[in-house]
Design a protein around this motif. Structure first.
Motif, PDB file in Angstrom:
ATOM      1  N   UNK A   1       0.866  -1.170   0.000  1.00 34.30           N
ATOM      2  CA  UNK A   1       0.000   0.000   0.000  1.00 34.30           C
ATOM      3  C   UNK A   1       0.903   1.220   0.000  1.00 34.30           C
ATOM      4  N   UNK A   2       0.731   2.097  -0.985  1.00 36.43           N
ATOM      5  CA  UNK A   2       1.555   3.291  -0.998  1.00 36.43           C
ATOM      6  C   UNK A   2       0.692   4.502  -1.315  1.00 36.43           C
ATOM      7  N   UNK A   3       1.305   5.658  -1.199  1.00 33.23           N
ATOM      8  CA  UNK A   3       0.569   6.890  -1.436  1.00 33.23           C
ATOM      9  C   UNK A   3       1.135   7.999  -0.571  1.00 33.23           C
ATOM     10  N   UNK A   4       0.787   9.250  -0.898  1.00 33.06           N
ATOM     11  CA  UNK A   4       1.349  10.378  -0.171  1.00 33.06           C
ATOM     12  C   UNK A   4       0.980  10.362   1.309  1.00 33.06           C
ATOM     13  N   UNK A   5       1.761  11.086   2.071  1.00 39.52           N
ATOM     14  CA  UNK A   5       1.469  11.243   3.487  1.00 39.52           C
ATOM     15  C   UNK A   5       0.071  11.826   3.661  1.00 39.52           C
ATOM     16  N   UNK A   6      -0.687  11.256   4.563  1.00 40.29           N
ATOM     17  CA  UNK A   6      -2.044  11.751   4.814  1.00 40.29           C
ATOM     18  C   UNK A   6      -3.098  11.145   3.911  1.00 40.29           C
ATOM     19  N   UNK A   7      -2.709  10.175   3.069  1.00 39.03           N
ATOM     20  CA  UNK A   7      -3.683   9.624   2.120  1.00 39.03           C
ATOM     21  C   UNK A   7      -4.609   8.585   2.761  1.00 39.03           C
ATOM     22  N   UNK A   8      -4.298   8.156   3.980  1.00 34.98           N
ATOM     23  CA  UNK A   8      -5.201   7.245   4.686  1.00 34.98           C
ATOM     24  C   UNK A   8      -4.675   5.824   4.837  1.00 34.98           C
ATOM     25  N   UNK A   9      -3.403   5.617   4.516  1.00 38.52           N
ATOM     26  CA  UNK A   9      -2.829   4.264   4.571  1.00 38.52           C
ATOM     27  C   UNK A   9      -2.869   3.693   5.988  1.00 38.52           C
ATOM     28  N   UNK A  10      -2.382   4.478   6.943  1.00 35.50           N
ATOM     29  CA  UNK A  10      -2.374   3.986   8.334  1.00 35.50           C
ATOM     30  C   UNK A  10      -3.792   3.790   8.835  1.00 35.50           C
ATOM     31  N   UNK A  11      -4.659   4.708   8.484  1.00 36.51           N
ATOM     32  CA  UNK A  11      -6.050   4.594   8.940  1.00 36.51           C
ATOM     33  C   UNK A  11      -6.674   3.306   8.412  1.00 36.51           C
ATOM     34  N   UNK A  12      -6.407   2.985   7.163  1.00 39.46           N
ATOM     35  CA  UNK A  12      -6.961   1.760   6.586  1.00 39.46           C
ATOM     36  C   UNK A  12      -6.449   0.524   7.328  1.00 39.46           C
ATOM     37  N   UNK A  13      -5.133   0.497   7.535  1.00 38.47           N
ATOM     38  CA  UNK A  13      -4.527  -0.634   8.251  1.00 38.47           C
ATOM     39  C   UNK A  13      -5.106  -0.741   9.663  1.00 38.47           C
ATOM     40  N   UNK A  14      -5.257   0.421  10.295  1.00 35.55           N
ATOM     41  CA  UNK A  14      -5.745   0.423  11.677  1.00 35.55           C
ATOM     42  C   UNK A  14      -7.217   0.020  11.755  1.00 35.55           C
ATOM     43  N   UNK A  15      -7.970   0.301  10.721  1.00 40.91           N
ATOM     44  CA  UNK A  15      -9.368  -0.148  10.701  1.00 40.91           C
ATOM     45  C   UNK A  15      -9.438  -1.671  10.592  1.00 40.91           C
ATOM     46  N   UNK A  16      -8.517  -2.265   9.838  1.00 42.71           N
ATOM     47  CA  UNK A  16      -8.535  -3.726   9.675  1.00 42.71           C
ATOM     48  C   UNK A  16      -8.328  -4.409  11.030  1.00 42.71           C
ATOM     49  N   UNK A  17      -7.544  -3.761  11.864  1.00 42.01           N
ATOM     50  CA  UNK A  17      -7.277  -4.301  13.199  1.00 42.01           C
ATOM     51  C   UNK A  17      -8.230  -3.730  14.253  1.00 42.01           C
ATOM     52  N   UNK A  18      -9.120  -2.874  13.808  1.00 43.21           N
ATOM     53  CA  UNK A  18     -10.092  -2.218  14.683  1.00 43.21           C
ATOM     54  C   UNK A  18      -9.446  -1.373  15.784  1.00 43.21           C
ATOM     55  N   UNK A  19      -8.250  -0.891  15.512  1.00 41.29           N
ATOM     56  CA  UNK A  19      -7.658   0.115  16.412  1.00 41.29           C
ATOM     57  C   UNK A  19      -8.431   1.411  16.170  1.00 41.29           C
ATOM     58  N   UNK A  20      -8.842   1.603  14.924  1.00 40.48           N
ATOM     59  CA  UNK A  20      -9.787   2.677  14.584  1.00 40.48           C
ATOM     60  C   UNK A  20     -11.126   2.021  14.257  1.00 40.48           C
ATOM     61  N   UNK A  21     -12.165   2.640  14.740  1.00 35.53           N
ATOM     62  CA  UNK A  21     -13.506   2.128  14.488  1.00 35.53           C
ATOM     63  C   UNK A  21     -14.036   2.818  13.241  1.00 35.53           C
ATOM     64  N   UNK A  22     -14.526   2.037  12.277  1.00 32.66           N
ATOM     65  CA  UNK A  22     -14.990   2.664  11.038  1.00 32.66           C
ATOM     66  C   UNK A  22     -16.405   3.210  11.214  1.00 32.66           C
ATOM     67  N   UNK A  23     -16.756   4.174  10.354  1.00 38.61           N
ATOM     68  CA  UNK A  23     -18.054   4.846  10.472  1.00 38.61           C
ATOM     69  C   UNK A  23     -19.110   4.233   9.567  1.00 38.61           C
TER      70      UNK A  23
END
Ligand code: ADP
Ligand code: MG
Length: 254
Positions: free
Chosen positions: A46-68
């Motif tokens: 997974x690549x892309x500019x800083x702030x593009x949502x890569x970490x957020x996506x990964x963190x949602x898969x692990x439910x560290x972030x709760x998706x809306x």
């Protein structure tokens, strides 16, 4: 009674199914409608500019972030608010971060034994044996008694990988695992990741290490501003990206 969703959403060939995933921080859409399926055994970069949502996506898969909105299914378990589902998924998903996140007050081997004993209920001897096998695999078994602060960054990151593997995860998520490392240590961590890939592990790796992507990725996914903009096999993507945004990004990092 709660509906049993394990079977209905389970496609046996898929490790992760993400549909129309939305994640907001306040009014800001960090992820705006992600669709992604990760096959069992697949390796995704997974690549892309800083702030593009890569970490957020990964963190949602692990439910560290709760998706809306939207849905995430990991190995047949849908991530809902049910704590049992979340814990089941978490114990199947290994995660390695940019900052190694080892417990500083525990030795290397203790770091690796903790979760298998606490979460999986392994006896101490069994947890110890498993930890030694995996520390040997990442070639750091001779440092088992040391504390994280006594190790180099590359060594700490390899311990973090071994620690995750001690839970026998079905998928490993990496979030820029080499970004915080001195250049001479990047290689040893990437080699460990390549070996893991060769063992057949399902992997989603946020990384800008293009050599790694070329060597192991089945698919490169390029994100920008919360969306998947482009995806393809690494050779095609790096040689001839389709979108201007991907071209601009690649020009910056190469
Ligand atoms: P990347 O990993 O691709 O650099 P992130 O997933 O970390 O991007 O962040 C995506 C966007 O969401 C960024 O604009 C970031 O500022 C924002 N963001 C991430 N986490 C939070 C948070 N906890 N609170 C508010 N905004 C956040
Ligand atoms: Mg990030």
């Amino acid at each position: 009674m709660q509906q049993e969703r394990r079977v209905s959403l389970s496609d046996p060939a898929s490790m992760v199914i993400i549909e129309h995933l939305v994640k907001r921080f306040g009014s800001f859409n960090a992820l705006s409608g992600i669709n992604l399926t990760v096959a069992k055994g697949e390796k995704i970069v997974l690549c892309g500019p800083s702030g593009s949502g890569k970490s957020t996506l990964i963190r949602c898969i692990n439910h560290i972030e709760k998706h809306d909105a939207g849905r995430i299914v990991v190995d047949g378990i849908e991530l809902t608010d049910r704590i049992r589902d979340i814990n089941n998924v978490r114990s199947e998903v290994g995660m390695v971060f940019q900052s190694f996140n080892l417990f500083p007050h525990l030795s290397v081997i203790e770091n690796c034994m903790l979760a298998p004993m606490k979460v999986r209920g392994l006896a101490q001897a069994e947890a110890n044996d498993r930890a030694m096998v995996l520390l040997r695999k990442v070639r750091i078994h001779d440092q088992a008694k040391k504390y994280p602060a006594q190790l180099s960054g590359g060594q700490q990151q390899r311990v973090a990988i071994a620690r995750a593997l001690c839970m026998q995860p079905k998928i490993m998520l990496f979030d820029e695992p080499t970004s915080a490392l001195d250049p001479e240590m990047v290689k040893e961590v990437l080699e460990t990741m390549v070996e893991l890939a060769q063992d057949g592990m399902t992997m989603v790796c946020v990384t800008h290490e293009m050599g790694f992507a070329r060597e192991v990725a089945d698919r490169v996914i390029f994100m920008d501003r919360g969306s998947i903009v482009e995806e393809g096999d690494p050779r095609t993507f790096f040689r001839a990206p389709n979108t201007e945004r991907a071209k601009a990004f690649l020009n910056q990092i190469i």
